[in-house]
Design an enzyme around this catalytic site. Structure first.
Site, PDB file in Angstrom:
ATOM      1  CG  PHE A 223      35.619 -33.255-103.155  1.00  0.00           C
ATOM      2  CD1 PHE A 223      34.517 -33.861-102.553  1.00  0.00           C
ATOM      3  CD2 PHE A 223      35.521 -31.916-103.501  1.00  0.00           C
ATOM      4  CE1 PHE A 223      33.353 -33.143-102.307  1.00  0.00           C
ATOM      5  CE2 PHE A 223      34.365 -31.187-103.255  1.00  0.00           C
ATOM      6  CZ  PHE A 223      33.273 -31.809-102.645  1.00  0.00           C
TER       7      PHE A 223
ATOM      8  CG  ASP B 262      39.791 -30.673-109.303  1.00  0.00           C
ATOM      9  OD1 ASP B 262      40.163 -29.534-108.952  1.00  0.00           O
ATOM     10  OD2 ASP B 262      38.733 -31.189-108.918  1.00  0.00           O
TER      11      ASP B 262
ATOM     12  CE  LYS C 252      38.605 -25.976-102.119  1.00  0.00           C
ATOM     13  NZ  LYS C 252      37.838 -25.644-100.946  1.00  0.00           N
TER      14      LYS C 252
HETATM   15  C1  PLP Z   1      39.837 -30.511-105.782  1.00  0.00           C
HETATM   16  C2  PLP Z   1      38.492 -29.870-105.671  1.00  0.00           C
HETATM   17  N1  PLP Z   1      37.702 -29.807-106.757  1.00  0.00           N
HETATM   18  C3  PLP Z   1      36.496 -29.229-106.727  1.00  0.00           C
HETATM   19  C4  PLP Z   1      35.991 -28.690-105.575  1.00  0.00           C
HETATM   20  C5  PLP Z   1      34.633 -28.055-105.562  1.00  0.00           C
HETATM   21  O1  PLP Z   1      34.764 -26.684-105.474  1.00  0.00           O
HETATM   22  P1  PLP Z   1      33.493 -25.771-105.094  1.00  0.00           P
HETATM   23  O2  PLP Z   1      33.136 -26.095-103.691  1.00  0.00           O
HETATM   24  O3  PLP Z   1      33.997 -24.367-105.283  1.00  0.00           O
HETATM   25  O4  PLP Z   1      32.419 -26.115-106.049  1.00  0.00           O
HETATM   26  C6  PLP Z   1      36.771 -28.718-104.412  1.00  0.00           C
HETATM   27  C7  PLP Z   1      36.251 -28.167-103.139  1.00  0.00           C
HETATM   28  O5  PLP Z   1      36.683 -28.497-102.078  1.00  0.00           O
HETATM   29  C8  PLP Z   1      38.052 -29.319-104.470  1.00  0.00           C
HETATM   30  O6  PLP Z   1      38.843 -29.384-103.374  1.00  0.00           O
END
Ligand code: PLP
Length: 405
Positions: free
Chosen positions: A149, A234, A263
């Site tokens: 994700f 990520d 986050k």
């Molecule tokens: C690993 C990862 N990358 C990216 C995101 C996206 O982050 P945002 O919701 O702040 O755009 C998330 C959100 O859950 C995530 O867990």
């Protein structure tokens, strides 16, 4: 349970109004949260909840941490926001912390407002690095992993190799290929003359709290080195001390070319970051990328205060120890429910318990008993508590969870 009737009516009214005025794009639980302190939240009926999900891995130091409040209030009284065409010290102080801890050669930071934006920056970095810095105009593809994700913008939802997040948004932007998580041979098959980079989560968070297999990140590092690709991690969910190290890739003893954060970075205030090597950063010189609110001073002040506590040696040692405590409790529970609990996974304060079925029902019963967690994937209940949660609170939470099974 013990709500006064008048207050309950107020809650019902708020939820009714929400159903009319909010876009119905979230599956919202039927409570209205009003106040928080540490690992507890209170709803508008005055009910207290033990919060073991902490904004989905955002409130690293818990709700309304006094140190973060102090830093934010001081910044609010001083200066809120300036354009990124000017320098400002909180941004530079935060960048110094992140880059120094990262171990990336000549590391540099770019600030934005969310995880998706941080990953967009990674994707743009990869393309321009290959196209402009390396002169390989054909190299534009990013390899990502099934079950991952990376966000909800068009590019990051396309990087997210899960059809349920992409359905109906076609045509999706091109330039992504997907490999099964942990399958090095499959990744090798995908690498070709059009590959620019590999983007991977050290632990697939939304995908069900699934850690990359041991040695996988290192093998990807070697593959990227062999083929001149950028290795991009990520760290949106895993970064800022959540797994007991400042960044989760540090458990594998590797150094990526770039990584994303969001986050926990602002303990709940919106801020994201992309950190890259000096070499990769040549791809984004003046006027190639930007964000109006990126590096907002109040968010940076919150992030500095959060970083200093969340990544102190003492906090990270406790995060690691409490993660092991959680694993011990969860494994003992699995032994008592060997068919109901399929697996327990995670590191530090990011933990998942996979059930055989029916995780949504269990979650609803947990909430009714005053425990908040959430679903990651269909059968995994995720815990991403504050790093400052106590062992007693973890024990209390797991006892409620077990009673809800
Ligand atoms: C690993 C990862 N990358 C990216 C995101 C996206 O982050 P945002 O919701 O702040 O755009 C998330 C959100 O859950 C995530 O867990």
């Amino acid at each position: 349970m013990n709500q006064p009737l008048a207050m309950k009516t107020h809650t019902t009214e708020v939820i009714d109004q929400a159903k009319h005025v909010l876009l119905q794009n979230y599956k919202q639980q039927p409570i209205v949260l009003a106040r928080g302190e540490g690992s507890y939240l209170w709803d508008t009926d005055g009910r207290r909840y033990l919060d073991l999900i902490a904004g989905i891995a955002t409130c690293a130091l818990g709700h309304c941490h006094p140190g973060v409040i102090e830093a934010v209030k001081k910044q609010l009284d001083t200066l809120w926001h300036v354009s990124n065409v000017f320098y400002s010290e909180p941004q530079i102080q935060l960048a110094a912390r992140l880059t120094q801890a990262s171990g990336l050669p000549g590391a540099r930071a770019f600030f934005c407002n969310s995880g998706a934006e941080a990953n967009e920056a990674l994707i743009k970095l990869a393309r321009r690095y290959q196209h402009v810095v390396k002169g390989n105009a054909e190299r534009s593809e990013v390899i990502t992993f099934v079950g991952g994700f990376h966000g909800r913008t068009l590019a990051t939802v396309t990087a997210t190799a899960q059809p349920k997040y992409q359905a109906g948004f076609e045509p999706l932007p091109g330039g992504f290929k997907y490999a099964p998580m942990g399958d090095l041979e499959a990744v090798k098959q995908l690498v070709g003359p059009t590959t620019a980079a590999i983007l991977v989560e050290p632990i697939q968070g939304e995908g069900g709290v699934k850690p990359a297999p041991a040695g996988f990140l290192r093998a990807l590092r070697e593959l990227c080195d062999q083929h001149g690709l950028l290795l991009m991690i990520d760290e949106v969910q895993t970064g800022i001390g959540r797994t007991g190290k400042p960044f989760a890739f540090q458990h594998d003893g590797i150094v990526p070319d770039a990584f994303s954060l969001a986050k926990s970075l602002g303990n709940g205030l919106p801020i994201g970051a992309m950190v890259c090597t000096d070499e990769a950063g040549k791809a984004l010189p003046a006027a190639t990328h930007g964000s109006t609110f990126g590096g907002n001073l109040v968010a940076c002040a919150a992030a500095i205060a959060t970083w200093d506590i969340a990544t102190s040696a003492a906090t990270m040692a406790e995060t690691t120890a409490k993660g092991e405590h959680l694993r011990t409790l969860a494994l003992a529970m699995k032994a008592r429910h060997p068919t109901r609990i399929v697996d327990v996974r995670g590191k530090g304060m990011l933990f998942g318990i996979e059930l055989d079925t029916g995780a949504a029902d269990v979650l609803a019963r947990c909430r009714a008993q005053g425990l908040l967690a959430n679903l990651a994937g269909e059968k995994t209940i995720r815990f991403a508590p504050s790093y400052l949660v106590t062992r007693e609170q973890l024990g209390e939470g797991l006892a409620i969870f077990e009673a809800s099974l």
